[in-house]
Write a protein that holds these residues in place. Structure first.
Motif, PDB file in Angstrom:
ATOM      1  N   MET A 118       0.802  -1.117  -0.322  1.00 52.68           N
ATOM      2  CA  MET A 118       0.026   0.504   0.049  1.00 52.68           C
ATOM      3  C   MET A 118       0.519   1.497  -0.035  1.00 52.68           C
ATOM      4  SD  MET A 118      -3.357  -1.295  -0.257  1.00 52.68           S
ATOM      5  CE  MET A 118      -4.555   0.448   0.347  1.00 52.68           C
ATOM      6  N   LYS A 119       2.388   1.395   1.314  1.00 54.73           N
ATOM      7  CA  LYS A 119       2.718   2.386   0.333  1.00 54.73           C
ATOM      8  C   LYS A 119       3.788   2.931  -1.079  1.00 54.73           C
ATOM      9  CE  LYS A 119       6.968   4.569   3.175  1.00 54.73           C
ATOM     10  NZ  LYS A 119       7.896   3.868   4.215  1.00 54.73           N
ATOM     11  N   LYS A 120       3.181   1.603  -1.486  1.00 56.93           N
ATOM     12  CA  LYS A 120       3.875   1.935  -2.422  1.00 56.93           C
ATOM     13  C   LYS A 120       2.642   2.748  -4.097  1.00 56.93           C
ATOM     14  CE  LYS A 120       8.648   0.151  -2.805  1.00 56.93           C
ATOM     15  NZ  LYS A 120       9.091   1.019  -3.962  1.00 56.93           N
ATOM     16  N   MET A 121       1.436   2.196  -3.557  1.00 52.92           N
ATOM     17  CA  MET A 121       0.256   2.121  -4.151  1.00 52.92           C
ATOM     18  C   MET A 121      -0.405   3.921  -4.263  1.00 52.92           C
ATOM     19  SD  MET A 121      -1.055  -0.596  -5.816  1.00 52.92           S
ATOM     20  CE  MET A 121      -2.542  -0.080  -6.152  1.00 52.92           C
ATOM     21  N   PHE A 122       0.479   4.359  -2.874  1.00 53.50           N
ATOM     22  CA  PHE A 122      -0.161   5.059  -2.078  1.00 53.50           C
ATOM     23  C   PHE A 122       0.618   6.316  -2.461  1.00 53.50           C
ATOM     24  CE2 PHE A 122      -4.369   3.049  -0.526  1.00 53.50           C
ATOM     25  CZ  PHE A 122      -4.549   3.899  -1.575  1.00 53.50           C
ATOM     26  N   GLN A 123       2.077   6.031  -2.986  1.00 54.82           N
ATOM     27  CA  GLN A 123       3.287   7.322  -3.083  1.00 54.82           C
ATOM     28  C   GLN A 123       2.271   7.966  -4.430  1.00 54.82           C
ATOM     29  OE1 GLN A 123       6.593   5.238  -4.769  1.00 54.82           O
ATOM     30  NE2 GLN A 123       7.274   4.781  -2.606  1.00 54.82           N
ATOM     31  N   PHE A 124       3.629   9.634  -3.974  1.00 49.70           N
ATOM     32  CA  PHE A 124       2.242  10.698  -5.112  1.00 49.70           C
ATOM     33  C   PHE A 124       2.852  10.061  -7.251  1.00 49.70           C
ATOM     34  CE2 PHE A 124       3.376  14.751  -7.073  1.00 49.70           C
ATOM     35  CZ  PHE A 124       2.357  14.653  -6.294  1.00 49.70           C
ATOM     36  N   ASN A 125       3.692   9.691  -7.018  1.00 47.96           N
ATOM     37  CA  ASN A 125       3.711   8.773  -8.734  1.00 47.96           C
ATOM     38  C   ASN A 125       3.066   7.544  -8.375  1.00 47.96           C
ATOM     39  OD1 ASN A 125       4.236  11.457  -9.363  1.00 47.96           O
ATOM     40  ND2 ASN A 125       6.433  11.117  -9.104  1.00 47.96           N
ATOM     41  N   GLY A 126       2.605   6.976  -7.414  1.00 48.41           N
ATOM     42  CA  GLY A 126       2.401   5.584  -7.955  1.00 48.41           C
ATOM     43  C   GLY A 126       1.301   4.952  -8.538  1.00 48.41           C
ATOM     44  N   PRO A 127       0.499   4.115  -8.358  1.00 43.63           N
ATOM     45  CA  PRO A 127      -0.453   3.616  -8.782  1.00 43.63           C
ATOM     46  C   PRO A 127      -1.753   4.681  -8.865  1.00 43.63           C
ATOM     47  CG  PRO A 127       0.673   1.495  -8.606  1.00 43.63           C
ATOM     48  CD  PRO A 127       1.181   2.567  -7.676  1.00 43.63           C
ATOM     49  N   VAL A 128      -1.899   4.402  -7.314  1.00 43.38           N
ATOM     50  CA  VAL A 128      -3.684   5.611  -7.363  1.00 43.38           C
ATOM     51  C   VAL A 128      -3.513   6.903  -7.560  1.00 43.38           C
ATOM     52  CG1 VAL A 128      -4.821   5.834  -5.084  1.00 43.38           C
ATOM     53  CG2 VAL A 128      -3.957   3.819  -4.580  1.00 43.38           C
ATOM     54  N   ASN A 129      -2.842   6.985  -7.469  1.00 41.38           N
ATOM     55  CA  ASN A 129      -2.846   9.150  -8.211  1.00 41.38           C
ATOM     56  C   ASN A 129      -2.579   9.293  -9.280  1.00 41.38           C
ATOM     57  OD1 ASN A 129      -3.086  10.217  -5.708  1.00 41.38           O
ATOM     58  ND2 ASN A 129      -0.937  10.771  -5.499  1.00 41.38           N
ATOM     59  N   GLU A 130      -2.047   7.806  -9.978  1.00 42.80           N
ATOM     60  CA  GLU A 130      -2.004   7.045 -11.552  1.00 42.80           C
ATOM     61  C   GLU A 130      -3.029   7.195 -12.620  1.00 42.80           C
ATOM     62  OE1 GLU A 130       0.927   8.700 -13.994  1.00 42.80           O
ATOM     63  OE2 GLU A 130       1.962   8.807 -12.468  1.00 42.80           O
ATOM     64  N   ALA A 131      -4.515   6.898 -11.975  1.00 45.13           N
ATOM     65  CA  ALA A 131      -5.238   5.788 -12.110  1.00 45.13           C
ATOM     66  C   ALA A 131      -5.842   7.571 -12.025  1.00 45.13           C
ATOM     67  CB  ALA A 131      -6.344   5.213 -10.834  1.00 45.13           C
ATOM     68  N   LEU A 132      -6.401   8.632 -10.790  1.00 50.44           N
ATOM     69  CA  LEU A 132      -6.698   9.591 -10.386  1.00 50.44           C
ATOM     70  C   LEU A 132      -6.173  10.406 -11.639  1.00 50.44           C
ATOM     71  CD1 LEU A 132      -6.578  10.094  -7.156  1.00 50.44           C
ATOM     72  CD2 LEU A 132      -8.816   9.282  -7.522  1.00 50.44           C
ATOM     73  N   ARG A 133      -5.168  10.767 -12.075  1.00 51.07           N
ATOM     74  CA  ARG A 133      -4.896  11.454 -13.590  1.00 51.07           C
ATOM     75  C   ARG A 133      -5.872  10.942 -14.208  1.00 51.07           C
ATOM     76  NH1 ARG A 133       0.550  11.197 -10.191  1.00 51.07           N
ATOM     77  NH2 ARG A 133       0.672  13.369  -8.705  1.00 51.07           N
ATOM     78  N   TRP A 134      -5.313   9.532 -14.929  1.00 46.89           N
ATOM     79  CA  TRP A 134      -6.249   9.683 -16.351  1.00 46.89           C
ATOM     80  C   TRP A 134      -7.040   9.590 -16.370  1.00 46.89           C
ATOM     81  CZ3 TRP A 134      -9.108   5.479 -17.270  1.00 46.89           C
ATOM     82  CH2 TRP A 134      -9.079   4.314 -18.382  1.00 46.89           C
ATOM     83  N   LEU A 135      -7.906   9.541 -15.291  1.00 45.74           N
ATOM     84  CA  LEU A 135      -9.528   9.695 -15.073  1.00 45.74           C
ATOM     85  C   LEU A 135      -9.585  11.457 -14.918  1.00 45.74           C
ATOM     86  CD1 LEU A 135     -10.499   7.262 -12.252  1.00 45.74           C
ATOM     87  CD2 LEU A 135     -11.164   6.924 -14.427  1.00 45.74           C
ATOM     88  N   GLY A 136      -9.439  12.184 -14.964  1.00 50.43           N
ATOM     89  CA  GLY A 136      -9.078  13.404 -14.970  1.00 50.43           C
ATOM     90  C   GLY A 136      -9.649  13.896 -13.326  1.00 50.43           C
ATOM     91  N   ALA A 137      -8.865  13.203 -12.506  1.00 52.69           N
ATOM     92  CA  ALA A 137      -9.397  13.937 -10.984  1.00 52.69           C
ATOM     93  C   ALA A 137      -7.756  14.005 -10.293  1.00 52.69           C
ATOM     94  CB  ALA A 137     -10.276  12.953 -10.476  1.00 52.69           C
ATOM     95  N   ASP A 138      -6.741  15.329 -11.609  1.00 51.76           N
ATOM     96  CA  ASP A 138      -6.249  16.073 -10.995  1.00 51.76           C
ATOM     97  C   ASP A 138      -6.033  16.380  -9.113  1.00 51.76           C
ATOM     98  OD1 ASP A 138      -6.602  15.637 -13.480  1.00 51.76           O
ATOM     99  OD2 ASP A 138      -3.790  15.695 -13.709  1.00 51.76           O
ATOM    100  N   PHE A 139      -6.740  16.903  -9.016  1.00 52.19           N
ATOM    101  CA  PHE A 139      -7.229  17.450  -7.721  1.00 52.19           C
ATOM    102  C   PHE A 139      -7.520  16.706  -6.514  1.00 52.19           C
ATOM    103  CE2 PHE A 139     -11.682  16.133  -9.058  1.00 52.19           C
ATOM    104  CZ  PHE A 139     -12.361  15.924  -7.657  1.00 52.19           C
TER     105      PHE A 139
END
Length: 293
Positions: A118-139
């Motif tokens: 989960m630490k890797k997943m929630f890093q600033f450039n990790g998969p969670v944030n990348e998915a949010l950016r891909w969905l257009g939810a950059d905020f």
């Protein structure tokens, strides 16, 4: 002969009981003793309550206590989430057997493994944030681990995700023992899903809910070390934003070489946990009384 037969079972368990007293009882007595000493090496002079005075005068200790108390916010969320999922599984939601396995898998895995992933997943450039950016939810792409504003809440999210699995299993086990004739009668009387849950299911699950609540409180106060150690880099970081009492004890022993201070905090944590175990036994006694009735 009758007296001997009554004592025989205790004689069988006496060696194991003696071993347990040595393994757990002796260290507990030593911790109480060390909490009143200034330990230098393996022993030290008696200083009374000075260790406790030093603890109560440290801002870091109170910050750790505050973080543990903040984690208690997760308990009603865990109870509500566990109840909802358990009831949906009890209603035989399509694919419920597969969901039951998937939901309980996090509880089987070791906490360090889950925390590291989960630490890797929630890093600033990790998969969670990348998915949010891909969905257009950059905020929503926040620095979940690296920011002191969000780190503790991210740890809390991880705890909820894993520890709720135990609640789901407990609640589902109780649901499977319910009298289904009551539910069937309520359906025939026109009761909707929410009415069946509120007036039939929840009253019969009160004891299990209380049991899980007490266990969860003990978990939040004395069993979150592995979560914060991995997620916070071993120091309760960033800064001291994820410092909890267990990590405070660890730091006092390993980094500051203050076993007297660590022992005093351990005694306080033990006493608080002991006070919480009392209502746990009360809940179990009430459950037994209800089963007998």
């Amino acid at each position: 002969m009758h007296q001997t037969s009554r004592l025989k079972p205790y004689l069988y368990i006496a060696p194991l009981l003696a071993l347990l007293l040595f393994v757990f009882g002796y260290p507990l007595v030593q911790i109480f003793e060390y909490s009143f000493k200034q330990i230098r090496g393996i022993d030290g002079p008696w200083i009374g309550l000075r260790n406790y005075q030093l603890i109560f005068g440290q801002d870091l200790f109170w910050e750790a206590v505050r973080h543990n108390l903040l984690l208690l916010i997760a308990i009603p969320i865990m109870i509500a989430w566990s109840l909802l999922i358990a009831i949906l599984l009890y209603d035989r939601l399509k694919g419920w057997k597969l969901y039951r396995i998937v939901i309980f898998v996090p509880y089987i895995l070791a906490v360090p493994i889950i925390a590291a992933i989960m630490k890797k997943m929630f890093q600033f450039n990790g998969p969670v944030n990348e998915a949010l950016r891909w969905l257009g939810a950059d905020f929503m792409a926040l620095d979940w681990i690296g920011s002191s504003d969000y780190a503790l809440w991210t740890v809390m999210l991880l705890i909820i995700w894993r520890e709720a699995a135990l609640g789901i299993v407990l609640f589902l086990a109780r649901l499977l023992n319910l009298d289904e004739s009551l539910l069937e009668a309520s359906r025939l009387d026109g009761a909707n899903w929410w009415q069946r849950v509120r007036y039939i299911i929840l009253p019969q699950m009160r004891v299990v809910i209380e049991f899980y609540a007490v266990v969860s409180v003990i978990t939040m106060l004395s069993s979150v070390f592995a979560y914060v150690y991995i997620m916070g880099g071993g120091r309760g970081g960033p800064g001291t934003s994820t410092m909890v009492v267990e990590l405070y004890i660890f730091g006092a022993v390993v980094r500051q070489n203050l076993p007297g201070i660590a022992s005093a905090v351990s005694v306080l944590l033990f006493l608080v946990s002991l006070l919480l175990i009392v209502p746990l036994f009360a809940v179990r006694r009430r459950a037994n009384e209800e089963e007998v009735a």
